[in-house]
Structures are given as structure tokens and as C-alpha cells.
Design a protein around this motif. Structure first.
Motif, PDB file in Angstrom:
ATOM      1  N   SER A 172      29.806  41.912 -23.362  1.00  0.00           N
ATOM      2  CA  SER A 172      28.510  41.312 -23.010  1.00  0.00           C
ATOM      3  C   SER A 172      28.222  41.556 -21.535  1.00  0.00           C
ATOM      4  O   SER A 172      29.115  41.937 -20.768  1.00  0.00           O
ATOM      5  CB  SER A 172      28.546  39.798 -23.264  1.00  0.00           C
ATOM      6  OG  SER A 172      29.454  39.193 -22.354  1.00  0.00           O
ATOM      7  N   GLY A 173      26.990  41.258 -21.146  1.00  0.00           N
ATOM      8  CA  GLY A 173      26.633  41.353 -19.738  1.00  0.00           C
ATOM      9  C   GLY A 173      27.373  40.319 -18.912  1.00  0.00           C
ATOM     10  O   GLY A 173      27.753  40.565 -17.762  1.00  0.00           O
ATOM     11  N   THR A 174      27.586  39.156 -19.505  1.00  0.00           N
ATOM     12  CA  THR A 174      28.322  38.100 -18.804  1.00  0.00           C
ATOM     13  C   THR A 174      29.762  38.541 -18.538  1.00  0.00           C
ATOM     14  O   THR A 174      30.283  38.362 -17.424  1.00  0.00           O
ATOM     15  CB  THR A 174      28.304  36.806 -19.649  1.00  0.00           C
ATOM     16  OG1 THR A 174      26.940  36.408 -19.839  1.00  0.00           O
ATOM     17  CG2 THR A 174      29.065  35.685 -18.972  1.00  0.00           C
ATOM     18  N   ASN A 196      29.662  41.197 -15.703  1.00  0.00           N
ATOM     19  CA  ASN A 196      29.499  40.613 -14.371  1.00  0.00           C
ATOM     20  C   ASN A 196      30.767  39.878 -13.933  1.00  0.00           C
ATOM     21  O   ASN A 196      31.177  39.960 -12.769  1.00  0.00           O
ATOM     22  CB  ASN A 196      28.314  39.642 -14.347  1.00  0.00           C
ATOM     23  CG  ASN A 196      26.978  40.349 -14.284  1.00  0.00           C
ATOM     24  OD1 ASN A 196      26.871  41.473 -13.790  1.00  0.00           O
ATOM     25  ND2 ASN A 196      25.934  39.705 -14.787  1.00  0.00           N
ATOM     26  N   HIS A 240      21.170  35.754 -12.520  1.00  0.00           N
ATOM     27  CA  HIS A 240      21.926  35.483 -13.737  1.00  0.00           C
ATOM     28  C   HIS A 240      23.397  35.251 -13.423  1.00  0.00           C
ATOM     29  O   HIS A 240      24.014  34.310 -13.931  1.00  0.00           O
ATOM     30  CB  HIS A 240      21.766  36.650 -14.718  1.00  0.00           C
ATOM     31  CG  HIS A 240      22.038  36.278 -16.137  1.00  0.00           C
ATOM     32  ND1 HIS A 240      23.308  36.112 -16.634  1.00  0.00           N
ATOM     33  CD2 HIS A 240      21.198  36.004 -17.171  1.00  0.00           C
ATOM     34  CE1 HIS A 240      23.230  35.776 -17.912  1.00  0.00           C
ATOM     35  NE2 HIS A 240      21.964  35.703 -18.261  1.00  0.00           N
ATOM     36  N   GLU A 246      25.907  31.947 -16.051  1.00  0.00           N
ATOM     37  CA  GLU A 246      27.133  32.509 -16.620  1.00  0.00           C
ATOM     38  C   GLU A 246      28.286  31.513 -16.583  1.00  0.00           C
ATOM     39  O   GLU A 246      29.461  31.896 -16.459  1.00  0.00           O
ATOM     40  CB  GLU A 246      27.447  33.852 -15.938  1.00  0.00           C
ATOM     41  CG  GLU A 246      26.322  34.839 -16.237  1.00  0.00           C
ATOM     42  CD  GLU A 246      26.485  36.247 -15.728  1.00  0.00           C
ATOM     43  OE1 GLU A 246      27.538  36.563 -15.137  1.00  0.00           O
ATOM     44  OE2 GLU A 246      25.544  37.037 -15.937  1.00  0.00           O
ATOM     45  N   GLU A 293      19.996  41.842  -8.675  1.00  0.00           N
ATOM     46  CA  GLU A 293      19.657  41.905 -10.104  1.00  0.00           C
ATOM     47  C   GLU A 293      18.387  42.736 -10.289  1.00  0.00           C
ATOM     48  O   GLU A 293      17.392  42.510  -9.616  1.00  0.00           O
ATOM     49  CB  GLU A 293      19.438  40.470 -10.603  1.00  0.00           C
ATOM     50  CG  GLU A 293      19.202  40.363 -12.089  1.00  0.00           C
ATOM     51  CD  GLU A 293      19.218  38.895 -12.535  1.00  0.00           C
ATOM     52  OE1 GLU A 293      20.074  38.107 -12.044  1.00  0.00           O
ATOM     53  OE2 GLU A 293      18.366  38.524 -13.341  1.00  0.00           O
ATOM     54  N   ASP A 338      23.531  43.824 -10.970  1.00  0.00           N
ATOM     55  CA  ASP A 338      23.415  43.346 -12.344  1.00  0.00           C
ATOM     56  C   ASP A 338      22.173  44.006 -12.929  1.00  0.00           C
ATOM     57  O   ASP A 338      21.055  43.546 -12.726  1.00  0.00           O
ATOM     58  CB  ASP A 338      23.305  41.820 -12.359  1.00  0.00           C
ATOM     59  CG  ASP A 338      23.118  41.270 -13.773  1.00  0.00           C
ATOM     60  OD1 ASP A 338      23.034  42.076 -14.724  1.00  0.00           O
ATOM     61  OD2 ASP A 338      23.053  40.037 -13.913  1.00  0.00           O
ATOM     62  N   ALA A 348      21.249  44.449 -16.118  1.00  0.00           N
ATOM     63  CA  ALA A 348      21.133  44.174 -17.557  1.00  0.00           C
ATOM     64  C   ALA A 348      19.922  44.920 -18.128  1.00  0.00           C
ATOM     65  O   ALA A 348      19.979  45.493 -19.213  1.00  0.00           O
ATOM     66  CB  ALA A 348      21.009  42.673 -17.798  1.00  0.00           C
ATOM     67  N   ARG A 349      18.820  44.935 -17.363  1.00  0.00           N
ATOM     68  CA  ARG A 349      17.611  45.650 -17.791  1.00  0.00           C
ATOM     69  C   ARG A 349      17.273  46.781 -16.813  1.00  0.00           C
ATOM     70  O   ARG A 349      16.106  47.037 -16.520  1.00  0.00           O
ATOM     71  CB  ARG A 349      16.429  44.680 -17.917  1.00  0.00           C
ATOM     72  CG  ARG A 349      16.627  43.630 -19.002  1.00  0.00           C
ATOM     73  CD  ARG A 349      15.367  42.815 -19.270  1.00  0.00           C
ATOM     74  NE  ARG A 349      15.578  41.867 -20.366  1.00  0.00           N
ATOM     75  CZ  ARG A 349      16.031  40.619 -20.209  1.00  0.00           C
ATOM     76  NH1 ARG A 349      16.289  40.156 -19.003  1.00  0.00           N
ATOM     77  NH2 ARG A 349      16.208  39.847 -21.250  1.00  0.00           N
ATOM     78  N   CYS A 406      23.159  46.525 -19.799  1.00  0.00           N
ATOM     79  CA  CYS A 406      23.272  45.987 -21.159  1.00  0.00           C
ATOM     80  C   CYS A 406      22.682  46.969 -22.175  1.00  0.00           C
ATOM     81  O   CYS A 406      21.589  47.488 -21.960  1.00  0.00           O
ATOM     82  CB  CYS A 406      22.514  44.664 -21.283  1.00  0.00           C
ATOM     83  SG  CYS A 406      23.347  43.276 -20.505  1.00  0.00           S
ATOM     84  N   LYS A 414      19.988  44.526 -24.991  1.00  0.00           N
ATOM     85  CA  LYS A 414      18.660  43.951 -24.725  1.00  0.00           C
ATOM     86  C   LYS A 414      17.599  44.951 -25.180  1.00  0.00           C
ATOM     87  O   LYS A 414      17.600  45.304 -26.341  1.00  0.00           O
ATOM     88  CB  LYS A 414      18.571  43.578 -23.246  1.00  0.00           C
ATOM     89  CG  LYS A 414      19.561  42.424 -22.986  1.00  0.00           C
ATOM     90  CD  LYS A 414      19.311  41.624 -21.754  1.00  0.00           C
ATOM     91  CE  LYS A 414      20.119  40.341 -21.861  1.00  0.00           C
ATOM     92  NZ  LYS A 414      20.296  39.690 -20.578  1.00  0.00           N
TER      93      LYS A 414
HETATM   94  C1  LIG Z   1      21.195  38.899 -20.319  1.00  0.00           C
HETATM   95  C2  LIG Z   1      21.625  39.083 -18.951  1.00  0.00           C
HETATM   96  C3  LIG Z   1      22.972  39.035 -18.599  1.00  0.00           C
HETATM   97  C4  LIG Z   1      24.059  38.647 -19.579  1.00  0.00           C
HETATM   98  O1  LIG Z   1      24.144  39.410 -20.710  1.00  0.00           O
HETATM   99  P1  LIG Z   1      24.792  38.792 -22.030  1.00  0.00           P
HETATM  100  O2  LIG Z   1      25.072  40.011 -22.840  1.00  0.00           O
HETATM  101  O3  LIG Z   1      23.773  37.887 -22.628  1.00  0.00           O
HETATM  102  O4  LIG Z   1      26.037  38.085 -21.639  1.00  0.00           O
HETATM  103  C5  LIG Z   1      23.316  39.257 -17.294  1.00  0.00           C
HETATM  104  N1  LIG Z   1      22.378  39.503 -16.357  1.00  0.00           N
HETATM  105  C6  LIG Z   1      21.078  39.558 -16.646  1.00  0.00           C
HETATM  106  C7  LIG Z   1      20.099  39.862 -15.573  1.00  0.00           C
HETATM  107  C8  LIG Z   1      20.649  39.341 -17.948  1.00  0.00           C
HETATM  108  O5  LIG Z   1      19.341  39.379 -18.229  1.00  0.00           O
END
Ligand SMILES: *Cc1c(COP(=O)(O)O)cnc(C)c1O
Length: 344
Positions: free
Chosen positions: A63-65, A68, A89, A94, A142, A172, A174-175, A200, A203
Motif C-alpha cells: 500500500s501507499g501507507t 511511506n 498524508h 497513516e 506530496e 509521496d 500516490a497520484r 500508488c 488509485k
Molecule cells: C492514498 C494515499 C496514500 C496511502 O495509500 P494507501 O494505499 O491507501 O495506503 C498515501 N499518500 C497519499 C497522498 C495518498 O493519497
């Protein structure tokens, strides 16, 4: 095409389900025991995402969590600190993992409206090398943050500042693919100046599970040990890596569609009585409803088969499971609510 009885789920881009083609890629994946380093599909994904981010190496994460967390623990020791946005995030959402598991102290700073940190404030927050202070070791940014894309020049300046003071930069992302598509720049331009980058696949890219942490071979090796400690060693995980590879091949360019639909939704909501769009960037739209009627709007939307969240203002997120008809339905339902309320 959104069918009449179906749900338009705008709660998050994490709700996407694997497409038939992605399921076929999963079914066809060659796998092995990745804890032994034997999974060719995981290896292929890690190599691919490392190249895309302009980093030496990468590690698949649950996961993203987790990504990180492994990064925080790879960069910082007990009593060290990371400088991070107050609404970031990896500070706020987290579970306090860095503190609980790594003894790492956050130094949060207020963010600007676009999610960036004022670099002069970052510089002022870096603590001198003195035994009174935690050691400032890491700066976290982020991208995107609440849909806002940070430009390559900003990230490059932040990295230069961090490095000048002996800190590393963790991104970070994620997106991060949303940022790259929205800015029209290669992902690498947003990622290569950082010392670690988390992206990620689960997402907007539409894979069911997974993230990657990218960085130098040395950083990734340290993160690998942490991932083991937190129980993140997975076996025939090429099934998931295959979904991520499929997403990289087929679901990156199409993020522009999500951004177009988010814009369309924002334009449709803007100007409805009692509803104010507070932010509409990449694939995320935030809105406020006058008179504390946010929950009532959410309930009305749900009665029309449109789901959104209300944790921090009303939030609508577009993704590959949403189309023009779905957005039209969301706007129509919001209009119905706004007009019936304004005539009361
Ligand atoms: C969703 C998200 C995460 C965590 O990802 P998970 O897979 O839900 O653990 C971390 N950072 C950002 C910016 C996110 O949007």
C-alpha cells in the motif's frame, strides 16, 4: 456507459475494479516466490517503475501507507525528524506509524493552498546540529495534494534546499501520474530529484492493490529490510504486479479523461445556489454547502445513486469507473437538491 440503476462512486479513485483486460493480465502472469526474489513479474514492474521515476531501484509495496512508512524508517533513525505538511498524508493519515514504529518525530508546517511548503519556512524549521534538538533528516512533499500538482521546478528547488542542509527528500507521489499528465511532463521530471518516491497503482491507475517505493539501490535495500519487519514480504505477488504493469501500459494517458470529468463536475456545481466549489484540480473536486447542509447533500446524492465523501468538505474523485453520463447524473442530483432547498 453509466446504466440507470448503477452507482456513480465518486468517493475515491481507490474504488476502481480491475477491468476484464486487467483480469486477463493477472491470470496470465508468470509468478514465483518474491521473498526468494523469484517473481519475474515483480522484477519487471520494479525495473519499469524505477526507470519511469528516474531512480535506480524500486520495491513493490502492499500500500501507499506501507511505502511511506518504509521510506520514513529507511531515511530516519529513532529521535530523528521529518519536516512535512500539516495536511500531508504521511503525517496525518497513516496512523502515526513513523512515531510508533520508528521513533521518528514529525515537524509539521502549514501548507499553502496548492499543498506546497514555503521553502523559506522549511529552511527555518531545519534544526541546528545541537544536542537540544532532534536531528532534521528528511523533507516530505506530496504530489498531487488534494488534486494540486506541484511543478518540477518547485520539487527541484525543494530537493536542492534539503540537500544543502544534509536532508533527504521523500516524495509521496500516490497520484504522481495525475500530476505528470496534468502538467504534460514526463513522470521522471517530477521524481528524479527526490531521494525516494512512492507511487500508488491502486488509485487512478486502477490496479486492485499495490504501490512502489523508488530510490537509490542503497535506500531501497534499507526499505526492503523494513518491509520485511512490517510483514510486507509477499510470495507469488506477480499476480498483483501484473495488474500494475497492465495499468502502466493502458491507464496512464486516460487520466486526462478523469481530469476533464472533474472539471465538468466542478463547472456543473459552480453557480448552484448554496454550493461553492472550493478546489477543482486534476481528478479531485471539493465543495462546501451553505448552512451546514453538506451531509444533506450527500444523502440526497446517495438517494440518486451518487456517492461522495464528507470527511474534509465534500469531496468528489473521478476515475476509470466514471463516465460522462455518471457526471451528468451527479450534477443533475446536486441541482435538484440546490433548487429545492433554495425555494424552501
Ligand atoms: C492514498 C494515499 C496514500 C496511502 O495509500 P494507501 O494505499 O491507501 O495506503 C498515501 N499518500 C497519499 C497522498 C495518498 O493519497
Amino acid at each position: 456507459m453509466t446504466a440507470p440503476g448503477s452507482t456513480v462512486d465518486l468517493r475515491s479513485d481507490t474504488v476502481t475494479k480491475p477491468t476484464p483486460a486487467m483480469r486477463a493480465a493477472i491470470a496470465a502472469a508468470e509468478v514465483g516466490d518474491d521473498v526468494f526474489g523469484d517473481d519475474p513479474t515483480v522484477d519487471a514492474l520494479q525495473q519499469r517503475i524505477a526507470e519511469l521515476t528516474g531512480q535506480e531501484a524500486a520495491l513493490f509495496m502492499a500500500s501507499g501507507t506501507q511505502s511511506n512508512l518504509c521510506s520514513l524508517l529507511a531515511h530516519c533513525g529513532r529521535g530523528d525528524e521529518y519536516i512535512v505538511g500539516q495536511q500531508a498524508h504521511c503525517y496525518r493519515y497513516e496512523g502515526g506509524g513513523g512515531a510508533a514504529l520508528g521513533g521518528i518525530q514529525p515537524q509539521p508546517l502549514a501548507q499553502r493552498a496548492d499543498g506546497s511548503l514555503d521553502l523559506a519556512e522549511v529552511e527555518a524549521a531545519i534544526k541546528p546540529d545541537d544536542n537540544h534538538f532532534a536531528r532534521s533528516r528528511l523533507l516530505c512533499l506530496e504530489n498531487t495534494w488534494n488534486g494540486h500538482a506541484l511543478a518540477p521546478s518547485y520539487i527541484e528547488s525543494a530537493a536542492a534546499l534539503a540537500h544543502r542542509h544534509g536532508l533527504a527528500l521523500h516524495l509521496d507521489g500516490a497520484r504522481l501520474f495525475n500530476a505528470a499528465v496534468a502538467l504534460g511532463v514526463p513522470l521522471r521530471d517530477l521524481a528524479r530529484h527526490a531521494d525516494s518516491v512512492s507511487v500508488c497503482f491502486s488509485k487512478g491507475l486502477g490496479a486492485p492493490v499495490g504501490s512502489a517505493l523508488c530510490g537509490s539501490r542503497e535506500l531501497v535495500a534499507r526499505a526492503h529490510r523494513v518491509r520485511k519487519m512490517v510483514g510486507g514480504g509477499m510470495r507469488q505477488v506477480g499476480l498483483l504486479a501484473a495488474a500494475a504493469l497492465h495499468a502502466l501500459d493502458h491507464h496512464v494517458e486516460r487520466l486526462a479523461d478523469d481530469h476533464r470529468l472533474a472539471r465538468q463536475l466542478a463547472d456543473g456545481l459552480e453557480g448552484l445556489p448554496g454550493i461553492r466549489v472550493t478546489s477543482a484540480q486534476t481528478n479531485i473536486v471539493f465543495a462546501e454547502v451553505a448552512g451546514g447542509r453538506g451531509p444533506a447533500l450527500l444523502a440526497h446524492l446517495a438517494s440518486r445513486g451518487v456517492l461522495a465523501t464528507g470527511l474534509i468538505g465534500l469531496r468528489f474523485v473521478t476515475h476509470l469507473g466514471v463516465d460522462d453520463a455518471g457526471i451528468a447524473r451527479a450534477i443533475a442530483a446536486a441541482r435538484e437538491f440546490a433548487l429545492s432547498n433554495s425555494s424552501e
